[in-house]
Design an enzyme around this catalytic site. Sequence first.
Site, PDB file in Angstrom:
ATOM      1  N   GLY A 335       0.806  -1.213   0.000  1.00  0.00           N
ATOM      2  CA  GLY A 335       0.000   0.000   0.000  1.00  0.00           C
ATOM      3  C   GLY A 335       0.839   1.263   0.000  1.00  0.00           C
ATOM      4  CB  SER A 352       9.612   0.976  -7.048  1.00  0.00           C
ATOM      5  OG  SER A 352       9.430  -0.149  -7.889  1.00  0.00           O
TER       6      SER A 352
END
Length: 383
Positions: A335, A352
């Site tokens: 998340g 990332s």
Amino acid sequence: MRRTRTPRALLSALLAGGALVAAGLLPATAADAQPQTDKTPASDGVLNAMQRDFGLSEQQAEKRLAAEKQARTTEKQARRAAGSAYAGSWFSPKTGKLTVAVADREKAAAVRGAGATVDLVDRTAAQLDAAKKRIDALDAPGGVSSWRVDWKTNRVVVEVLTSQQTDNDVKAFLARARKAGPVTVRTTDHTPSTLSAGTVGGDPYYTGNVRCSIGFSVQGGFVTAGHCGGAGQAVNGWDGSYIGNFQGSSFPGNDYAWVNVGSGWWTEPVVLGWGTVSDRLVRGSAEAPVGASICRSGSTSHWHCGTVLAKNETVNYSQGAVHQMTKTSVCAEGGDSGGSFISGDQAQGVTSGGWGDCSGGGETWYQPINEILNHYGLTLRTA
């Protein structure tokens, strides 16, 4: 975000905790309105996080940020002085100094004159980058975790999973990699993965059943991670209302995207810290050197700090390799993808992927912000 704001909106604002909000989620206070002076290295949120994560006093955190700011200036000057002999640089928190690797003894004096410590090496950064680019062209098996240019050793470091180091495909990849240039092989027990998450209540932005985090505001929208959504996909905010659409997205190969903002939402040059009032933190995007402190915000694990470990690393996710990433010692969780990485008041990149979590620790990679801005022709919102 939308102009109807409540305390609930403040905390769940797109990427609470350092992620740039697509809207001014927190009501302005007198403290927020005060412009920071040149003597202020960062907001209270950044300083508090550094004290917590590095075990520093407030004075020590301020001193380190001031040294890192000077290192950014020194790096630019030293790089110009080194010219084609430049072979990388890194910052030492212990000494507060920047070291610049140089592949030409005759350039050493000029680099020292710029204020940097000099490390004489055999290969230039351009030569190492070329070797890594040849490795990037190879088809990497799943047992290969990542590879990067390591300026301190003046070689390309390839990391393979400990459990897969005797695998025939891994051995074949390493044999080809060694032909591409000077390679050092290291083992790791951790497999990198992206940090998106399935839908859970009360968090930042959504594309379908995927939750991610906002990175930084740009003119007309915000940047985030490419694996969070494809071009054209609709984006909804924490309250389910429509924000905009992915205007561009790249993953794998890269991991970046940008979303336009409209429908009552707007952008602010702000990175929020969970449980704190908003600070006007983003003043630019000067790149922090290896060894510098860096903080990350995301909608799941909030705000954490660590150190820049390496640059120009290729990370081999299960979906494919992503190039030109920066590795950090900052933790992250599902998340947090797309969230802000910031050093002092300078935007660094969008989250990332990584390994580990914020209970046991780990490492996280980000896609550098300047690459994203340049690729899409975007302008960073700054205070």
